[in-house]
Structure formats: structure tokens, C-alpha cells
Scaffold this motif. Structure first.
Motif, PDB file in Angstrom:
ATOM      1  N   ASN A   1      -6.241  -5.790  -2.962  1.00  0.00           N
ATOM      2  CA  ASN A   1      -6.985  -5.531  -1.872  1.00  0.00           C
ATOM      3  C   ASN A   1      -6.691  -6.619  -0.683  1.00  0.00           C
ATOM      4  O   ASN A   1      -6.292  -6.214   0.247  1.00  0.00           O
ATOM      5  CB  ASN A   1      -8.527  -5.379  -2.009  1.00  0.00           C
ATOM      6  N   ALA A   2      -6.741  -7.826  -1.098  1.00  0.00           N
ATOM      7  CA  ALA A   2      -6.753  -8.656  -0.335  1.00  0.00           C
ATOM      8  C   ALA A   2      -5.297  -8.907   0.313  1.00  0.00           C
ATOM      9  O   ALA A   2      -4.823  -9.127   1.461  1.00  0.00           O
ATOM     10  CB  ALA A   2      -7.033 -10.080  -0.852  1.00  0.00           C
TER      11      ALA A   2
ATOM     12  N   THR B   1      -4.469  -5.871   2.660  1.00  0.00           N
ATOM     13  CA  THR B   1      -5.249  -5.905   3.765  1.00  0.00           C
ATOM     14  C   THR B   1      -4.723  -7.225   4.721  1.00  0.00           C
ATOM     15  O   THR B   1      -5.415  -7.267   5.725  1.00  0.00           O
ATOM     16  CB  THR B   1      -6.853  -5.901   3.822  1.00  0.00           C
TER      17      THR B   1
ATOM     18  N   TRP C   1      -0.813   5.460  -7.332  1.00  0.00           N
ATOM     19  CA  TRP C   1      -1.462   4.173  -8.051  1.00  0.00           C
ATOM     20  C   TRP C   1      -2.690   3.936  -7.304  1.00  0.00           C
ATOM     21  O   TRP C   1      -2.734   3.786  -6.118  1.00  0.00           O
ATOM     22  CB  TRP C   1      -0.603   3.102  -8.406  1.00  0.00           C
ATOM     23  N   SER C   2      -3.920   3.803  -7.824  1.00  0.00           N
ATOM     24  CA  SER C   2      -5.014   3.111  -7.496  1.00  0.00           C
ATOM     25  C   SER C   2      -4.733   1.709  -7.406  1.00  0.00           C
ATOM     26  O   SER C   2      -3.979   1.195  -8.072  1.00  0.00           O
ATOM     27  CB  SER C   2      -6.183   3.279  -8.149  1.00  0.00           C
ATOM     28  N   GLN C   3      -5.553   0.738  -6.514  1.00  0.00           N
ATOM     29  CA  GLN C   3      -5.338  -0.664  -6.602  1.00  0.00           C
ATOM     30  C   GLN C   3      -5.449  -1.225  -7.844  1.00  0.00           C
ATOM     31  O   GLN C   3      -5.077  -2.190  -8.396  1.00  0.00           O
ATOM     32  CB  GLN C   3      -6.694  -1.209  -5.302  1.00  0.00           C
ATOM     33  N   ALA C   4      -6.547  -0.617  -8.609  1.00  0.00           N
ATOM     34  CA  ALA C   4      -6.943  -1.060 -10.176  1.00  0.00           C
ATOM     35  C   ALA C   4      -5.343  -0.863 -11.020  1.00  0.00           C
ATOM     36  O   ALA C   4      -5.274  -1.808 -11.901  1.00  0.00           O
ATOM     37  CB  ALA C   4      -8.143  -0.168 -10.559  1.00  0.00           C
ATOM     38  N   ASP C   5      -5.057   0.238 -10.816  1.00  0.00           N
ATOM     39  CA  ASP C   5      -3.631   0.406 -11.649  1.00  0.00           C
ATOM     40  C   ASP C   5      -2.712  -0.556 -11.114  1.00  0.00           C
ATOM     41  O   ASP C   5      -2.071  -1.095 -12.356  1.00  0.00           O
ATOM     42  CB  ASP C   5      -3.162   1.849 -11.331  1.00  0.00           C
TER      43      ASP C   5
ATOM     44  N   THR D   1      -7.517  -9.229  -5.670  1.00  0.00           N
ATOM     45  CA  THR D   1      -6.374  -9.591  -5.159  1.00  0.00           C
ATOM     46  C   THR D   1      -5.503  -8.658  -4.455  1.00  0.00           C
ATOM     47  O   THR D   1      -4.894  -8.833  -3.473  1.00  0.00           O
ATOM     48  CB  THR D   1      -5.763 -10.175  -6.549  1.00  0.00           C
TER      49      THR D   1
ATOM     50  N   ALA E   1      -3.276  -3.347 -10.281  1.00  0.00           N
ATOM     51  CA  ALA E   1      -3.648  -4.730 -10.594  1.00  0.00           C
ATOM     52  C   ALA E   1      -3.366  -4.879 -12.012  1.00  0.00           C
ATOM     53  O   ALA E   1      -3.209  -5.782 -12.509  1.00  0.00           O
ATOM     54  CB  ALA E   1      -5.127  -4.907 -10.353  1.00  0.00           C
TER      55      ALA E   1
ATOM     56  N   ARG F   1      -8.298  -6.375  -9.057  1.00  0.00           N
ATOM     57  CA  ARG F   1      -8.437  -5.384  -8.061  1.00  0.00           C
ATOM     58  C   ARG F   1      -8.366  -6.181  -6.553  1.00  0.00           C
ATOM     59  O   ARG F   1      -7.794  -5.880  -5.663  1.00  0.00           O
ATOM     60  CB  ARG F   1      -9.258  -4.150  -8.193  1.00  0.00           C
TER      61      ARG F   1
ATOM     62  N   ARG G   1       2.704   1.735  -3.464  1.00  0.00           N
ATOM     63  CA  ARG G   1       1.578   2.243  -4.341  1.00  0.00           C
ATOM     64  C   ARG G   1       1.133   3.684  -4.213  1.00  0.00           C
ATOM     65  O   ARG G   1       0.997   4.422  -5.110  1.00  0.00           O
ATOM     66  CB  ARG G   1       0.264   1.254  -4.128  1.00  0.00           C
TER      67      ARG G   1
ATOM     68  N   ARG H   1       0.704  -1.200  -0.046  1.00  0.00           N
ATOM     69  CA  ARG H   1      -0.012  -0.182  -0.041  1.00  0.00           C
ATOM     70  C   ARG H   1       0.899   1.179  -0.074  1.00  0.00           C
ATOM     71  O   ARG H   1       0.556   2.343  -0.534  1.00  0.00           O
ATOM     72  CB  ARG H   1      -0.767  -0.088   1.324  1.00  0.00           C
TER      73      ARG H   1
ATOM     74  N   ARG I   1      -5.218 -10.199   4.085  1.00  0.00           N
ATOM     75  CA  ARG I   1      -6.251 -11.462   3.783  1.00  0.00           C
ATOM     76  C   ARG I   1      -5.646 -12.624   3.149  1.00  0.00           C
ATOM     77  O   ARG I   1      -6.192 -13.880   3.139  1.00  0.00           O
ATOM     78  CB  ARG I   1      -7.529 -10.930   3.358  1.00  0.00           C
TER      79      ARG I   1
END
Lengths: 84, 146
Positions: free
Chosen positions: A44-45, A48, A27-31, A42, A33, A40, A22, A19, A50
Motif C-alpha cells: 500500500n505504501a 500510494t 491480485w489484491s494488495q495482500a496477494d 508495504t 504481498a 500488505r 497488479r 497498482r 509514500r
């Protein structure tokens, strides 16, 4: 100066700086990804705590950020103990 | 925590979603068309039990097999995290199916006529339990990363 925000989750999960790295690149999570060719969800997981990524994906992340894998991921609190 | 700008789908998500829709549209449409045809024919034939009636009633199963192939292909297209979530959901769905089937086996052995109580055969409930287990787990496991 980059502020270290290490995700730490109890159990088996490893800590990661995804994070933070990034955010430095804005970058966003989608960027991210898109760069890694994953969903996205994945990213995030992983961020965080997870989900621990596979070794190939972890290497891909390290390569993308131009860092050695050990500076991106570190063992979780429970994994740092010496083996018996 | 994600912001709204981060909620957009990645290129991999979009490609996979498009491929899944393309692969599953025909088997799903075929399943419903075959099911409606079977119901319509059964209604018109007024309960006749010819070989053709049985074939017509079983025709939706062919589309379900096609759908299974599409689901397997979708699983192969998924990335590693999505594969794990899907497999967990399928495992729960499978367990729910087996447990419900076992419950019905026990009840039938009792013997209690379940079909008379429910108004439909145990097969419907077994199918529902499996689907609910699968889809419910999928929703539950992906809620936090959505």
C-alpha cells in the motif's frame, strides 16, 4: 489495452506502475504481498507513493512481473531535471 | 485507496503477528504478575523497606528487559517499510522521553517539588511521555496504509 495509472507524488518519490500491473493480474494488495513476502502495508505504501522500495525489493517486483526494473519505476517529477 | 477484499493480512503479516504474540506474551504477563505481587507485598508489609522489598519492587524490570529483547526480535522480523515506521516511532518516543526528563530536571533545579503537585514521581510521567510518543507516532504513521 492496459491503462497507465502512474502514481506521482511530489518530493523524492519515484513513480511506479505497481497498482496497474497488479490490477491486470486481478491480485489484491495482500496477494502481491504474499508473492513478495512483505506486509500488505508495504505494498500500500509503495503504491500510494509514500515509500520507495529498496533496490532488492524493487528487483523482486520487476522479476515477479517479468519486466525490466525501469519499466516498473521511473524518476519522480523533481528527479528528472538535469544535474547542475 | 484499498477495497475491503484487499484489507486481508498477507502471509508475512500473519506469521509476524503470530511470532510477536508468542514472544511477547510471557514477558508482558510476567511484568503484570511481578508488579501486582510487589504492590500486594508492599500493602501487606505496610511500608517496610527490607532488601527483599526492594528486590520485589525491581522484579518487573527483569520482565521489561525480556520485553525489550522481544521488541528487537520483532523489529528484525519486520519488513523494510515496517522497520522504517517502527524506527521513526521509536525515535519520537525517545525524544519525548528525553525532553520530559529534561523538563523535570529543570523544574527540580528551580526548585519546585513536582512529586507533590502530580501525586506521583517524575519517572511515571517520563515513561508515559515516551510510550505515548512511540505508540502515537506508530498509529499516526500507519493510518494511511492500514
Amino acid at each position: 489495452m492496459v491503462r497507465h495509472t502512474v502514481v506521482q507524488v511530489t518530493g523524492h518519490a519515484v513513480n511506479n506502475r505497481l497498482r496497474e500491473l497488479r490490477a491486470v493480474r486481478r491480485w489484491s494488495q495482500a496477494d502481491l504481498a504474499d508473492h513478495l513476502d512483505v506486509s500488505r502495508q508495504t505494498i500500500n505504501a509503495v503504491e500510494t507513493g509514500r515509500y520507495d522500495p529498496s533496490l532488492p525489493l524493487a528487483f523482486k517486483m520487476a522479476q515477479l512481473f517479468g519486466l525490466p526494473i525501469e519499466s516498473l519505476f521511473s524518476p519522480g517529477a523533481d528527479d528528472t531535471d538535469e544535474p547542475p | 485507496m484499498t477495497t475491503s477484499s484487499e484489507k486481508r493480512l498477507s502471509r508475512s503479516d500473519l506469521l509476524r503477528r503470530r511470532a510477536d504474540r508468542r514472544a511477547m506474551a510471557l514477558p508482558i504477563a510476567g511484568f503484570f504478575a511481578a508488579s501486582i505481587s510487589a504492590f500486594a507485598f508492599a500493602f501487606a508489609a505496610n511500608g517496610g523497606k527490607s532488601t527483599w522489598t526492594i528486590i520485589l519492587w525491581l522484579s518487573p524490570v527483569a520482565f521489561l528487559l525480556w520485553l525489550v529483547a522481544a521488541v528487537v526480535k520483532s523489529l528484525r522480523r519486520a519488513d523494510e517499510y515496517q522497520q522504517r515506521v517502527q524506527l521513526e516511532a521509536m525515535a519520537v518516543g525517545f525524544a519525548a522521553t528525553m525532553i520530559t526528563a529534561a523538563v523535570f530536571l529543570m523544574i527540580e533545579a528551580a526548585p519546585i517539588k513536582v512529586s507533590g503537585i502530580l501525586g506521583f514521581g517524575p519517572g511515571g510521567l517520563v515513561w508515559f511521555a515516551g510510550t505515548a510518543g512511540w505508540c502515537g507516532t506508530l498509529l499516526f504513521r500507519s493510518r494511511a496504509t492500514r
